[in-house]
Write an enzyme that holds these catalytic residues in place. Structure first.
Site, PDB file in Angstrom:
ATOM      1  CB  CYS A   8      -1.887   5.539   8.107  1.00 19.24           C
ATOM      2  SG  CYS A   8      -3.498   4.938   7.315  1.00 19.24           S
ATOM      3  CG  ASP A   9      -2.526   6.603   2.719  1.00 20.53           C
ATOM      4  OD1 ASP A   9      -2.966   6.760   3.838  1.00 20.53           O
ATOM      5  OD2 ASP A   9      -3.135   6.740   1.676  1.00 20.53           O
ATOM      6  CB  ALA A  10       3.485   7.636   4.955  1.00 20.58           C
ATOM      7  CG  LEU A  11       3.169   3.911   8.583  1.00 19.12           C
ATOM      8  CD1 LEU A  11       2.696   3.330   9.753  1.00 19.12           C
ATOM      9  CD2 LEU A  11       4.748   4.558   8.765  1.00 19.12           C
ATOM     10  CG  PHE A  12       2.084  -0.133   0.921  1.00 20.57           C
ATOM     11  CD1 PHE A  12       1.827  -1.254   1.192  1.00 20.57           C
ATOM     12  CD2 PHE A  12       2.577   0.440  -0.216  1.00 20.57           C
ATOM     13  CE1 PHE A  12       1.893  -2.314   0.180  1.00 20.57           C
ATOM     14  CE2 PHE A  12       2.481  -0.476  -1.167  1.00 20.57           C
ATOM     15  CZ  PHE A  12       2.176  -1.742  -1.095  1.00 20.57           C
TER      16      PHE A  12
END
Lengths: 375, 375, 375
Positions: free
Chosen positions: B160-164
């Site tokens: 989910c970090d990738a969405l930042f």
């Protein structure tokens, strides 16, 4: 309320007055204070980059040895951040003169990072390997003794500082890469320097052949007629021995030589410690510049504390070591700067409250890193 | 006179005691103090460079998003100086793994500089374009789901970090270069991640497939039996949504999806806010590490304040946001360091008063940048 | 005890209030305080890197001229460390536009290092030589006056700032390399600028042809109807003259021209000094922005003090110079930042307590470097 404030204020103001050098009493060591002093020293030094020739030179090399050992003891990521930052921007390079021990000192920090920061494709030890192989196995006029120097450069490591710059790197590289040959080579060249510069009577090292009396028609003497033994020069050797022994295999055949040399130097250094805790820049002629000098004293303090922590010297010397630390601490300015460091040189010269160098900060961090481990 | 001094002193001393984490009362926001805290955070962070792999990696990327947004709000040239300095020395490069969302996060700052510093031949967005095109249009084993990972890396942005890290860059690049195709690609890959990791019941994101229960024989659970929702992981998504919406065309066909997702997350995050204002690192198991964690909390605070400032959530939540800011502020040391930041990781782990990371400072700056805009 | 503490505290607190600009009384100069203010300015600036286009641009160039002169006066190694550090990381490069005087200003620091740091194979002046030769001897459309500028770029140094950027470098390079031809070329181009921009009546320089009234159908005027004479623009020329004269051979045939020009400007600048010591950004329309501006004032203070110290103007002006220094000092924040610096520009614009630039810090250091030499 007012009273509390005034008391706090008094503490603050008194603390602010400690920049001048003072005779340190032998108090207990407050380890949180030691850590805090060390971090302040690191922060100040990182904010004041300095070098002789390049950020990869021996001055940075010695400083980042101190940073690495501070990290080893405390695990404070502040140290690792600084180590990685310099390594990245230095692109893991040594400095350029492959025959010169100074120029590989920085690799101690690179190897340390590789041993402690397990990230793929991050650390690059190729430049270190390339340097070490050229340094050890390629001929040059230093090894051959055919360079133009007037004072006896007949061996690879012809000045005692070299025993800090290259041997701990070779020793750690041998361990890290599991290649004992680098340790064997280290020993070979170490013995050459030992044989040329070690004074068995004084149990100290001459800085180079200019200061060796035997067979020297015109040796340099101190004003008091004694031999010149430079505090920092001996600090390089003495602290280098602690670094080497710390990572040398316990069953290495020549380990007893290093342990014995360490003990001899420890005896001499302890005997020569002045009353206020800090060594003068000229060990046998302290009256020349009669103030504590921090780079040499930091190295001595580190080596002595390491010896206590590792059982090579008696615990009764803890008092001497604590005294030295308190006196080192009194040389640190409020903003973190480590003062009273003799400038770049090759023999005793004076320092001042304001004089600083990154390797002086490194010596301070080395000292702190072992002070923290004292019982 | 003495009375005035003592009053001043009391203020100074009380301020000096704020390094420990404290329950923050919901006071008014003093905007000059907010600005001052932010600048101190910036100055401390610039003086303490840190990275995982390189100064172009995602840690710096997230930090400089915070710096860019702080500049956008305040126009203080201190931020722009720092932005330009890193960009210059990074030579406008992304980090190297073209398939990895992390490695383009730094480009947010490059695009921001190009939009705000009108100097010819200064900004170079070619490396960003090259990265984005390879990232979106070239095949790789992450996209194909054929890499060796044990936990379901079947999509490009599998954590989910990738969405930042990547979507706000794609969104801003599309706007800056007037090429909507980058926004369309962003949406395509965003939906893949949303479909895999979004938990509709909790209105939160699992960090990756290890933490998704549905269809998982052995999912990770919290000690209290609940699902693992990582505060920072959700902070990445939530603050990323605010960044995306801020620069997304108001008439973009998929904008309602992002607005709705933002509102759902805001509802969950608000509901989960602890009494003292700061979110615990495990959102559904706060008792595991029962202290506020600053990186996740900073991202939540930013996103919530942005939602208030832009009419996506009700102004009544201003109280919660102010409480969060005061509590964040109490985690800042006197020297500017932002503490209580969980280290680099992938799931809930504890922090401490001293733990810091550049992306934690980035979260603090992001929070401040929207706090300054509150009525 | 309490009384002493309170007194000390009062001093500290009063000192802390000095960030606002105040009318300075003409007190004696405490040279230790001057040194301390200068070092704080250096430390703050080194911790806040800033540039327009690159760390080799004119902003850094002007700053490091100040650092070099501060070192020349004090010999404090803090300055030399900073000089070497930037030179190393800048790889001894100029900036890139070989026709543009701005882009060689940084070379003043490189030449200074070479003259003062005697280390083999350290300084590289080849890029400087390459720049100077191209600048002087290659044709370009600035020299030819065929560029597209709307305001009369018919000469190489068509704006007065240029007289600080290139001539002191050419003059010092001529001295350092013992090649008088560079000095002769300097003089040739200097005269072109002098002939275009010097106003004999006001004894000041117009910034460029937009501000020259003679033969100009639509010259720019101040609100009060007077000519526009920019304080910093004249500061560039005036302090540049001091730098040039300081290293120009005493028997150089055109030296009287420079000495005379220096004296004329000194007369004008002294006459225009406001009561509180600091010059306004518009010299003939001080009421436009009625506050002291530090970059111009720092340059004027340096040039005037240099003139007193070198016998070009009467010692009676020492009072004016001291007053200026005290007022400059009052613009320095407690953390070292030099405020009240007009941003990058080309004509009078306002500054503020918080506005800063590296060249403003350079002007402050230049001023201090000569204040320290006053009797």
């Amino acid at each position: 309320m007012n009273k509390t404030i005034l008391t706090l204020l008094a503490v603050v103001l008194l603390f602010n007055c400690s920049t001048a050098q003072k005779v340190a009493e032998v108090q207990a060591i407050n380890k949180e204070e030691v850590k805090s002093s060390m971090i302040k020293a690191l922060e100040w030094q990182e904010a004041h980059p300095i070098f002789a020739l390049a950020p990869t030179d021996w001055t940075a090399g010695a400083y980042y040895v101190g940073v690495a050992r501070a990290h080893k003891t405390t695990k404070d990521m502040m140290y690792m951040a600084a180590l990685k930052n310099q390594a990245y921007w230095n692109n893991w390079q040594t400095y350029t003169r492959l025959h010169h021990a100074d120029d590989v000192a920085i690799s101690y920090s690179y190897i340390y990072i590789d041993r402690n920061e397990k990230r793929k494709n991050f650390v690059d030890l190729e430049p270190t390997k390339k340097f070490l192989d050229a340094h050890l196995y390629e001929d040059d006029n230093w090894k051959a003794g055919t360079d133009k120097s007037e004072y006896g450069r007949t061996i690879l490591w012809w000045w005692c500082d070299a025993l800090f710059m290259a041997p701990p790197v070779l020793n750690l590289y041998a361990k890290h890469t599991k290649q004992p040959k680098y340790l064997d080579e280290m020993h070979k060249f170490y013995m050459q320097t030992y044989n040329q510069l070690y004074d068995e009577e004084e149990q100290l090292f001459a800085r180079d052949m200019r200061f060796v009396w035997e067979g020297n028609d015109n040796p340099t003497k101190e004003p008091n007629g004694k031999k010149v033994f430079w505090s920092r020069g001996n600090g390089w050797v003495f602290s280098g021995l602690a670094l080497i022994l710390d990572d040398m295999p316990t069953d290495y055949e020549h380990r007893p030589f290093y342990e014995n040399l360490y003990k001899e130097m420890a005896e001499a250094i302890l005997k020569l410690q002045p009353e206020d805790g800090l060594w003068r820049t000229s060990l046998l002629c302290p009256e020349s510049y009669d103030h504590g000098e921090v780079s040499g004293s930091g190295f001595h303090t580190f080596a002595l504390a390491w010896g206590i922590n590792n059982g090579l010297i008696d615990k009764k010397h803890t008092t001497a070591v604590k005294k030295a630390w308190h006196a080192l601490k009194a040389c640190q300015h409020d903003d973190g700067r480590v003062g009273w460091v003799q400038n770049i040189g090759a023999f005793p010269e004076p320092a001042s409250a304001d004089s600083w160098q990154n390797f002086g900060t490194g010596a301070f961090l080395l000292a702190g890193s072992e002070i923290l481990k004292l019982d």
